[in-house]
Design a protein around this motif. Structure first.
Motif, PDB file in Angstrom:
ATOM      1  N   GLU A  94       0.828  -1.419  -0.074  1.00 17.64           N
ATOM      2  CA  GLU A  94      -0.072  -0.040  -0.003  1.00 17.64           C
ATOM      3  C   GLU A  94       0.873   1.075   0.179  1.00 17.64           C
ATOM      4  OE1 GLU A  94      -2.378  -0.657   3.470  1.00 17.64           O
ATOM      5  OE2 GLU A  94      -3.902  -2.126   2.603  1.00 17.64           O
ATOM      6  N   LEU A  95       1.898   1.160   0.857  1.00 20.25           N
ATOM      7  CA  LEU A  95       2.878   2.607   1.060  1.00 20.25           C
ATOM      8  C   LEU A  95       3.569   2.711  -0.472  1.00 20.25           C
ATOM      9  CD1 LEU A  95       3.948   2.401   4.581  1.00 20.25           C
ATOM     10  CD2 LEU A  95       2.352   3.717   3.804  1.00 20.25           C
ATOM     11  N   ALA A  96       3.987   1.394  -0.996  1.00 20.31           N
ATOM     12  CA  ALA A  96       4.882   1.655  -2.062  1.00 20.31           C
ATOM     13  C   ALA A  96       4.031   2.223  -3.397  1.00 20.31           C
ATOM     14  CB  ALA A  96       5.113   0.348  -2.768  1.00 20.31           C
ATOM     15  N   ASP A  97       2.747   2.078  -3.393  1.00 19.07           N
ATOM     16  CA  ASP A  97       1.564   2.412  -4.488  1.00 19.07           C
ATOM     17  C   ASP A  97       1.178   3.819  -3.958  1.00 19.07           C
ATOM     18  OD1 ASP A  97       1.583   0.001  -5.755  1.00 19.07           O
ATOM     19  OD2 ASP A  97      -0.130  -0.752  -4.857  1.00 19.07           O
ATOM     20  N   GLU A  98       0.945   4.219  -2.751  1.00 22.30           N
ATOM     21  CA  GLU A  98       0.511   5.637  -2.252  1.00 22.30           C
ATOM     22  C   GLU A  98       1.918   6.588  -2.495  1.00 22.30           C
ATOM     23  OE1 GLU A  98       0.090   7.714   1.896  1.00 22.30           O
ATOM     24  OE2 GLU A  98      -0.526   5.755   1.822  1.00 22.30           O
ATOM     25  N   TYR A  99       2.990   6.202  -2.153  1.00 25.47           N
ATOM     26  CA  TYR A  99       4.154   7.076  -2.349  1.00 25.47           C
ATOM     27  C   TYR A  99       4.570   7.469  -3.553  1.00 25.47           C
ATOM     28  CZ  TYR A  99       5.105   6.280   2.803  1.00 25.47           C
ATOM     29  OH  TYR A  99       4.864   6.270   4.361  1.00 25.47           O
ATOM     30  N   PHE A 100       4.668   6.349  -4.258  1.00 25.48           N
ATOM     31  CA  PHE A 100       5.150   6.614  -5.626  1.00 25.48           C
ATOM     32  C   PHE A 100       4.094   6.381  -6.998  1.00 25.48           C
ATOM     33  CE2 PHE A 100       8.964   5.880  -3.305  1.00 25.48           C
ATOM     34  CZ  PHE A 100       9.622   6.931  -3.541  1.00 25.48           C
ATOM     35  N   ARG A 101       2.875   6.662  -6.490  1.00 27.75           N
ATOM     36  CA  ARG A 101       1.752   6.771  -7.433  1.00 27.75           C
ATOM     37  C   ARG A 101       1.880   5.453  -8.609  1.00 27.75           C
ATOM     38  NH1 ARG A 101       3.481  12.640  -8.015  1.00 27.75           N
ATOM     39  NH2 ARG A 101       2.449  13.503  -6.418  1.00 27.75           N
ATOM     40  N   ASP A 102       2.046   4.240  -8.094  1.00 26.37           N
ATOM     41  CA  ASP A 102       2.221   3.214  -9.092  1.00 26.37           C
ATOM     42  C   ASP A 102       3.133   3.045  -9.847  1.00 26.37           C
ATOM     43  OD1 ASP A 102      -0.318   1.871  -7.792  1.00 26.37           O
ATOM     44  OD2 ASP A 102      -1.520   3.250  -9.220  1.00 26.37           O
ATOM     45  N   PHE A 103       4.284   3.883  -9.576  1.00 25.64           N
ATOM     46  CA  PHE A 103       5.574   3.858 -10.285  1.00 25.64           C
ATOM     47  C   PHE A 103       6.171   2.479 -10.411  1.00 25.64           C
ATOM     48  CE2 PHE A 103      10.201   3.845 -10.388  1.00 25.64           C
ATOM     49  CZ  PHE A 103      10.145   4.670 -11.767  1.00 25.64           C
ATOM     50  N   HIS A 104       5.894   1.622  -9.206  1.00 22.78           N
ATOM     51  CA  HIS A 104       6.698   0.340  -9.138  1.00 22.78           C
ATOM     52  C   HIS A 104       5.595  -0.792  -9.386  1.00 22.78           C
ATOM     53  CE1 HIS A 104       9.109   2.797  -6.302  1.00 22.78           C
ATOM     54  NE2 HIS A 104      10.110   1.850  -6.564  1.00 22.78           N
ATOM     55  N   GLU A 105       5.938  -1.872 -10.018  1.00 24.26           N
ATOM     56  CA  GLU A 105       5.217  -3.184  -9.988  1.00 24.26           C
ATOM     57  C   GLU A 105       5.266  -3.908  -8.632  1.00 24.26           C
ATOM     58  OE1 GLU A 105       4.255  -6.863 -12.675  1.00 24.26           O
ATOM     59  OE2 GLU A 105       4.858  -5.075 -13.338  1.00 24.26           O
TER      60      GLU A 105
END
Length: 155
Positions: free
Chosen positions: A113-124
């Motif tokens: 959730e934090l990866a998606d939130e912090y980087f606006r879905d930049f990572h898979e």
């Protein structure tokens, strides 16, 4: 006590003293952390919903990992100190293609959730519940950096 004070003064007076080297190294790391470029895909909000910049400690982790000869770094910050963000920021800053996150099983979804939130879905981001899943990960978008989250009990 006087002898100790005299030794400290003498050590500080030497041009290449431990104190001088430590101060120089500290200031180099401080400047590198302050000047770290924050990627445009970064988005972090405080409790009131305002966008905020990464903390100096979070920037320090990313800048230290980018130093020549750095083979890794432990971030032993307290709970809530920003370890998740600093790790993702460092991975983004270093342009790594894949990041392996080892964490307690109870934190795997929080990391995602934090990866998606912090980087606006930049990572898979993939959460792996069983190690046998690792060999069967199907990337949806190979142009995005991969984050694989594994709980360390599996190791």
């Amino acid at each position: 006590r006087e002898k100790f004070d005299d030794e400290v003064r003498a050590a500080h007076a030497e041009h290449d003293s431990f104190v001088q080297r430590t101060a120089t190294r500290f200031l180099q790391q401080y400047e590198a952390a302050k000047s770290l470029h924050v990627p445009g895909c970064y988005s972090f909000k405080d409790g009131a919903g305002r966008e905020i910049e990464p903390s100096l400690m979070q920037r320090l982790v990313a800048s230290r990992l980018a130093e020549e000869g750095c083979n890794g770094l432990g971030n032993w910050s307290v709970t809530g100190g920003g370890k998740t963000l600093s790790a993702l920021l460092a991975a983004r800053h270093l342009n790594v293609d894949a990041t392996l996150v080892l964490c307690p099983a109870s934190l795997q979804l929080q990391w995602k959730e934090l990866a998606d939130e912090y980087f606006r879905d930049f990572h898979e981001v993939h959460v792996v519940k069983q190690l046998k899943q690792l060999g069967h990960l199907a990337r949806k978008d190979a142009s995005k950096p991969l984050v694989v989250i594994v709980h360390y009990i599996q190791l």
